[in-house]
Design an enzyme around this catalytic site. Structure first.
Site, short mmCIF file in Angstrom:
data_model
loop_
_atom_site.label_atom_id
_atom_site.label_comp_id
_atom_site.label_asym_id
_atom_site.label_seq_id
_atom_site.Cartn_x
_atom_site.Cartn_y
_atom_site.Cartn_z
N GLU A 200 0.82 -1.22 0.11
CA GLU A 200 0.23 0.02 -0.09
C GLU A 200 0.99 1.06 -0.03
O GLU A 200 1.94 1.08 0.67
CB GLU A 200 -0.84 -0.12 1.16
N HIS B 88 -8.38 1.43 -1.81
CA HIS B 88 -8.69 1.02 -0.31
C HIS B 88 -9.97 1.75 0.13
O HIS B 88 -9.92 2.18 1.46
CB HIS B 88 -7.44 1.10 0.67
#
Length: 178
Positions: free
Chosen positions: A123, A141
């Site tokens: 991420e 996300h």
């Protein structure tokens, strides 16, 4: 009809996905390390199957595993190779559950038809090549970003703050030793 396979999704999230899948007359398979009680399976319309069988029979494989040592890269080249060429992989759990390098290869070479990802192995950046593939849907996300979920998150944060400021134990305390 189509089949959706839930990995790590026999709980609350799995029940919600199953409810939606049944609305489309889909068969719902699931696999978790610990099988759920038969009463929950009946109530949610879930059929427990071995991991490899789920991969081979599902048109959609939906990941809901927590991230831990046993689930890191739970879906890699071997697992992608077991899936149907027409299957779609959906990851709304944790990014490192999927080996993205293997996923890019599988998508490029047509091992599976496509992927929908809301989380990434590292991420916030998807693996090289993933964003250029026409058979992916990528989100930043935000899968939990429903109004109801965000309201509950805000309520939980406020309750924790109030408890902490009034000398009480916060209701969602993660590290009580601190």
């Amino acid at each position: 009809g189509k089949t959706v396979g839930l990995i790590g999704g026999g709980g609350r999230i799995g029940k919600a996905v199953a409810r939606r899948a049944h609305g489309f007359s889909m068969r719902v398979l699931y696999w978790t390390p610990r099988r759920k009680p038969e009463s929950l399976e009946r109530e949610a319309g879930l059929t427990f199957v071995p991991f490899d069988q789920l991969l081979g029979e599902s048109d959609f494989v939906s990941l809901h595993s927590p991230l831990n040592a046993s689930t890191r890269r739970q879906i890699g080249a071997r697992e992608l190779g077991l899936m149907q060429k027409t299957a779609i992989l959906i990851n709304a759990s944790r990014g490192p559950v999927v080996d993205e390098k293997a996923l890019v290869k599988a998508l490029k070479e047509g091992w599976i038809a496509g992927a929908g990802l809301d989380v990434y192995e590292k991420e916030p950046t998807p693996a090289p090549g993933l964003t250029r593939l026409p058979n992916t849907v990528l989100a930043p996300h935000v899968a939990s970003a429903s109004i109801e979920t965000r309201r509950k998150m805000s309520d939980m944060a406020a309750a924790n703050c109030v408890a902490g400021l009034t000398g009480q134990r916060p209701p969602n305390l993660v590290n009580p030793e601190v």
